[in-house]
Design a protein around this motif. Structure first.
Motif, PDB file in Angstrom:
ATOM      1  N   VAL A 112       0.844  -1.205   0.000  1.00  0.00           N
ATOM      2  CA  VAL A 112       0.000   0.000   0.000  1.00  0.00           C
ATOM      3  C   VAL A 112       0.876   1.251   0.000  1.00  0.00           C
ATOM      4  O   VAL A 112       0.659   2.193  -0.784  1.00  0.00           O
ATOM      5  N   GLN A 113       1.892   1.257   0.854  1.00  0.00           N
ATOM      6  CA  GLN A 113       2.758   2.444   0.943  1.00  0.00           C
ATOM      7  C   GLN A 113       3.504   2.658  -0.375  1.00  0.00           C
ATOM      8  O   GLN A 113       3.735   3.796  -0.801  1.00  0.00           O
ATOM      9  N   THR A 114       3.878   1.558  -1.014  1.00  0.00           N
ATOM     10  CA  THR A 114       4.596   1.663  -2.288  1.00  0.00           C
ATOM     11  C   THR A 114       3.696   2.266  -3.359  1.00  0.00           C
ATOM     12  O   THR A 114       4.110   3.140  -4.133  1.00  0.00           O
ATOM     13  N   MET A 115       2.432   1.812  -3.397  1.00  0.00           N
ATOM     14  CA  MET A 115       1.467   2.338  -4.375  1.00  0.00           C
ATOM     15  C   MET A 115       1.211   3.828  -4.109  1.00  0.00           C
ATOM     16  O   MET A 115       1.247   4.652  -5.024  1.00  0.00           O
ATOM     17  N   LEU A 116       0.979   4.159  -2.843  1.00  0.00           N
ATOM     18  CA  LEU A 116       0.741   5.563  -2.471  1.00  0.00           C
ATOM     19  C   LEU A 116       1.938   6.428  -2.823  1.00  0.00           C
ATOM     20  O   LEU A 116       1.797   7.504  -3.409  1.00  0.00           O
ATOM     21  N   GLY A 117       3.113   5.960  -2.458  1.00  0.00           N
ATOM     22  CA  GLY A 117       4.334   6.732  -2.681  1.00  0.00           C
ATOM     23  C   GLY A 117       4.585   6.957  -4.157  1.00  0.00           C
ATOM     24  O   GLY A 117       4.950   8.067  -4.573  1.00  0.00           O
ATOM     25  N   ALA A 118       4.372   5.922  -4.947  1.00  0.00           N
ATOM     26  CA  ALA A 118       4.617   6.057  -6.388  1.00  0.00           C
ATOM     27  C   ALA A 118       3.627   7.041  -7.011  1.00  0.00           C
ATOM     28  O   ALA A 118       4.007   7.892  -7.830  1.00  0.00           O
ATOM     29  N   ALA A 119       2.346   6.956  -6.603  1.00  0.00           N
ATOM     30  CA  ALA A 119       1.337   7.880  -7.143  1.00  0.00           C
ATOM     31  C   ALA A 119       1.677   9.311  -6.728  1.00  0.00           C
ATOM     32  O   ALA A 119       1.611  10.245  -7.548  1.00  0.00           O
ATOM     33  N   GLU A 120       2.049   9.506  -5.478  1.00  0.00           N
ATOM     34  CA  GLU A 120       2.403  10.849  -5.005  1.00  0.00           C
ATOM     35  C   GLU A 120       3.658  11.376  -5.696  1.00  0.00           C
ATOM     36  O   GLU A 120       3.760  12.564  -6.000  1.00  0.00           O
ATOM     37  N   MET A 121       4.625  10.501  -5.941  1.00  0.00           N
ATOM     38  CA  MET A 121       5.839  10.929  -6.660  1.00  0.00           C
ATOM     39  C   MET A 121       5.464  11.487  -8.029  1.00  0.00           C
ATOM     40  O   MET A 121       5.971  12.523  -8.452  1.00  0.00           O
ATOM     41  N   MET A 122       4.569  10.791  -8.721  1.00  0.00           N
ATOM     42  CA  MET A 122       4.171  11.282 -10.048  1.00  0.00           C
ATOM     43  C   MET A 122       3.456  12.607  -9.940  1.00  0.00           C
ATOM     44  O   MET A 122       3.677  13.520 -10.722  1.00  0.00           O
ATOM     45  N   ARG A 123       2.564  12.687  -8.942  1.00  0.00           N
ATOM     46  CA  ARG A 123       1.763  13.912  -8.803  1.00  0.00           C
ATOM     47  C   ARG A 123       2.658  15.092  -8.395  1.00  0.00           C
ATOM     48  O   ARG A 123       2.609  16.154  -9.003  1.00  0.00           O
ATOM     49  N   ILE A 124       3.512  14.879  -7.403  1.00  0.00           N
ATOM     50  CA  ILE A 124       4.274  16.000  -6.848  1.00  0.00           C
ATOM     51  C   ILE A 124       5.404  16.440  -7.783  1.00  0.00           C
ATOM     52  O   ILE A 124       5.630  17.623  -7.982  1.00  0.00           O
ATOM     53  N   THR A 125       6.097  15.465  -8.384  1.00  0.00           N
ATOM     54  CA  THR A 125       7.241  15.851  -9.225  1.00  0.00           C
ATOM     55  C   THR A 125       6.805  16.260 -10.630  1.00  0.00           C
ATOM     56  O   THR A 125       7.521  16.981 -11.316  1.00  0.00           O
TER      57      THR A 125
END
Ligand code: NAI
Ligand code: A1CAB
Length: 299
Positions: A227-240
Motif C-alpha cells: 500500500v505504501q509503495t502504491m501511495l508513494g509512487a502515485a504521489e511521486m508522479m503527482r508531486i514531481t
C-alpha cells in the motif's frame, strides 16, 4: 476531437449553492454509496437532502440511513416523491436494468431537473429516448475512490444542460475528487483508464502481496509495504510532475534487481497485456452502449 479539460487533484470546498439542492440516487449500490459517502463526508449538502432507493429496499437502505443519514424510500409513492422533488437525479443502476428503470420514471421526471448518469456505456441520446424527452443530462464515468474524496470522474454534457446545471454537475463530482470534461465518445476511454482503473491497481496489489508472502513476509507486512509503495509512487508522479518512465529509470540500476524484474515482465508481455485489458474495458463500454441503443432506438 475535442474539448478536454481537467479540474482539481483534490476535492473542492463545499459550494453554497449545492447546499440548497435535493439529490436522488436511483439505485443504491456500490457506486451510489461511494459518491453519497463522499458527498456527506465533504458536507456538500445536509445528508437528509440526499435521497436513495433501490429495487429491494430492506437492510441495505437501513444501513445507508444509519451510516450517512440519507433519506431512503421503499414504497413506490415514496420513490416517486424523492424523484419528483429532486433537483438532481443520479442514475446509478446497472446497464442491464437501465431500460426498464428509466422508462418507468419517464412520467415522473420533468424539465428543469438535472439527470446525472453514472451508467457505463449508456449514451445521452439513449437516456433522453428512454425518458421520452430531451432533459438536461450529464453523463459521467466516476470511480469508487470517490468514497474517500479521491475519485476521478469523466463528464460530458448534453446540449440542454444550462451553465448553472453544468456547474452543479462539475461541483458534485469535484466534491468527491478530480474531474475531466471530454466529448461524449471519449467517456469510453475514461472508463478504460479510471472507471475500471481501481480494479487494475487492486489486482496488481493482490499480486504484490501474494508474491511478498511467497517470498516469506507476513501477509500484514506485505500489505503495508504494498500500500505504501502504491501511495508513494502515485504521489511521486503527482508531486514531481515527472514522466513515469523517468521515475522508473530512477529505480532501475543497470544489472540490478528492478531491471531483472521488469525484463521478465516485458518478456511475458505484461505491459502489452495490461494495455490490451484496458482497451477491452473501453470496448466493452461501447458494446454495452450499442446494445442498449439498438434495443431502445432500433439503430
Ligand atoms: N462500481 C464501479 O466501480 C462503477 C460503476 N459505474 C456504473 O455505476 C452503475 C452502478 O454500478 P454499481 O453501483 O457497481 O452496481 P450495484 O449492483 O452495486 O448497484 C445497482 C443498484 O441499482 C439498483 N436497481 C437496479 N434496478 C433498479 C430499479 N428498477 N429500481 C431501483 N433500483 C434499481 C439495485 O437495487 C442496486 O441498488 C453501473 O451502471 C455501472 O456501470 C460507473 C463507474 C464505476
Ligand atoms: O465494471 C463495470 O462495468 C463498471 C464500470 C466501470 C467500473 N465498473
Amino acid at each position: 476531437m475535442t474539448t478536454q479539460s481537467a479540474a482539481g487533484a483534490s476535492p473542492a470546498a463545499p459550494d453554497t449553492q449545492l447546499q440548497q439542492l435535493r439529490f436522488c440516487f436511483y439505485g443504491a449500490g456500490s457506486m451510489a454509496e461511494a459518491v453519497a459517502r463522499g458527498m456527506t463526508g465533504r458536507k456538500l449538502c445536509p445528508p437528509e437532502q440526499i435521497g436513495m432507493f433501490n429495487r429491494s429496499g430492506g437492510q441495505r437502505l437501513a444501513d445507508l440511513r444509519a451510516l450517512y443519514g440519507v433519506t431512503t424510500a421503499e414504497t413506490p409513492e415514496d420513490k416517486d416523491r424523492l424523484l419528483a422533488e429532486a433537483d438532481v437525479v443520479i442514475l446509478s443502476m446497472k446497464p442491464k436494468d437501465a431500460e426498464e428503470a428509466l422508462r418507468s420514471v419517464a412520467a415522473t421526471l420533468r424539465p428543469g431537473q438535472l439527470i446525472v448518469s453514472m451508467i457505463a456505456g449508456l449514451s445521452i441520446r439513449t437516456i433522453q429516448a428512454l425518458l421520452g424527452q430531451p432533459l438536461a443530462v450529464v453523463r459521467t464515468m466516476p470511480n469508487t475512490s470517490s468514497s474517500i474524496g479521491l475519485g476521478a470522474t469523466g463528464l460530458s454534457f448534453s446540449g440542454e444542460v444550462s451553465d448553472e446545471q453544468r456547474r452543479i454537475g462539475e461541483q458534485l463530482f469535484r466534491s468527491v475528487g478530480m474531474t475531466v470534461t471530454v466529448e461524449e465518445p471519449l467517456l469510453e476511454a475514461v472508463t478504460g483508464v479510471s472507471g475500471s482503473g481501481p480494479a487494475y491497481l487492486y489486482y496488481i496489489m493482490e499480486s504484490m502481496i501474494q508474491a511478498g508472502v511467497e517470498l516469506g513476509l507476513d501477509s500484514g507486512l506485505a500489505r503495508e509495504l504494498t500500500v505504501q509503495t502504491m501511495l508513494g509512487a502515485a504521489e511521486m508522479m503527482r508531486i514531481t510532475g515527472e514522466q513515469p518512465a523517468e521515475l522508473r529509470r530512477q529505480v532501475t540500476s543497470p544489472g540490478g534487481t528492478t531491471q531483472a524484474a521488469i525484463a521478465l515482465m516485458e518478456e511475458h508481455g505484461v505491459g502489452l497485456h495490461f494495455r490490451q485489458g484496458m482497451k477491452k474495458s473501453s470496448q466493452r463500454a461501447s458494446e454495452i452502449g450499442r446494445d442498449l441503443e439498438r434495443s431502445v432506438l432500433g439503430d
